[in-house]
Design a protein around this motif. Structure first.
Motif, PDB file in Angstrom:
ATOM      1  N   UNK A  88       4.096   9.037  57.087  1.00 10.33           N
ATOM      2  CA  UNK A  88       2.924   8.556  58.210  1.00 10.33           C
ATOM      3  C   UNK A  88       1.756   8.430  57.481  1.00 10.33           C
ATOM      4  N   UNK A  89       1.142   7.212  58.223  1.00 10.24           N
ATOM      5  CA  UNK A  89      -0.106   6.685  57.474  1.00 10.24           C
ATOM      6  C   UNK A  89      -1.285   6.186  58.571  1.00 10.24           C
ATOM      7  N   UNK A  90      -2.388   6.242  58.050  1.00  8.32           N
ATOM      8  CA  UNK A  90      -3.337   5.710  58.850  1.00  8.32           C
ATOM      9  C   UNK A  90      -4.188   4.794  58.246  1.00  8.32           C
ATOM     10  N   UNK A  91      -4.662   3.747  58.942  1.00 12.04           N
ATOM     11  CA  UNK A  91      -5.272   2.626  58.211  1.00 12.04           C
ATOM     12  C   UNK A  91      -6.610   2.901  57.523  1.00 12.04           C
ATOM     13  N   UNK A  92      -7.435   3.961  58.092  1.00 14.57           N
ATOM     14  CA  UNK A  92      -8.385   4.397  57.215  1.00 14.57           C
ATOM     15  C   UNK A  92      -8.254   5.218  55.916  1.00 14.57           C
ATOM     16  N   UNK A  93      -7.117   5.834  55.959  1.00 13.26           N
ATOM     17  CA  UNK A  93      -6.696   6.257  54.720  1.00 13.26           C
ATOM     18  C   UNK A  93      -6.090   5.293  53.873  1.00 13.26           C
ATOM     19  N   UNK A  94      -5.312   4.398  54.236  1.00 14.31           N
ATOM     20  CA  UNK A  94      -4.839   3.505  53.336  1.00 14.31           C
ATOM     21  C   UNK A  94      -5.942   2.523  52.697  1.00 14.31           C
ATOM     22  N   UNK A 143       3.589  -0.910  49.088  1.00 13.33           N
ATOM     23  CA  UNK A 143       3.906  -0.250  48.218  1.00 13.33           C
ATOM     24  C   UNK A 143       3.150   1.089  48.511  1.00 13.33           C
ATOM     25  N   UNK A 144       1.949   1.098  48.866  1.00  9.17           N
ATOM     26  CA  UNK A 144       1.305   2.295  49.473  1.00  9.17           C
ATOM     27  C   UNK A 144       2.040   3.179  50.350  1.00  9.17           C
TER      28      UNK A 144
END
Length: 126
Positions: free
Chosen positions: A36-42, A27-28
């Motif tokens: 575009x995503x980064x594990x840290x930001x998620x 969902x995020x």
């Protein structure tokens, strides 16, 4: 998202995927504008540890829903969301489960019978 909402999503995710954080993660990711995503930001967004998201993220990569981007000069690893109906399905699953939960909650009319079996009165055949 409240703590109750997060716990609810994690229960649904455990039933659907066998992983507590995969639905919340999907969902995020689905809600990002550019995909575009980064594990840290998620992890920060979801207020969970990185280790909680590593296995679900790996599963999304392994199923082709995410692709790793080249690192370039960044120390962080980024991923891009691949087109798939799975993202809409995750949203639909989340919404459907919420509707089902609301339907199963006892309303005011059920307050006097909550927790008890209601047996209709018996009619005599005489």
């Amino acid at each position: 998202m409240t703590g109750m909402d997060a716990e609810w999503l994690r229960r649904v995710s455990q039933h659907a995927f066998g992983q507590r954080y995969r639905l919340e993660l999907m969902l995020a990711i689905a809600q990002t504008d550019d995909g575009i995503v980064c594990l840290t930001d998620l992890a920060k967004t979801l207020d969970v540890t990185i280790s909680n998201l590593q296995s679900p993220l790996r599963a999304l990569v392994n199923t082709g829903l995410l692709s790793p981007l080249p690192r370039g000069d960044s120390r962080r690893k980024f991923y891009i969301r691949n087109p798939s109906a799975a993202w809409a399905w995750a949203q639909e699953l989340s919404e459907q489960e919420r509707r089902d939960d609301r339907m199963s909650e006892p309303g005011p009319a059920d307050a006097g019978t909550a927790g008890r079996d209601v047996v209709p009165p018996r009619r005599d055949s005489s």
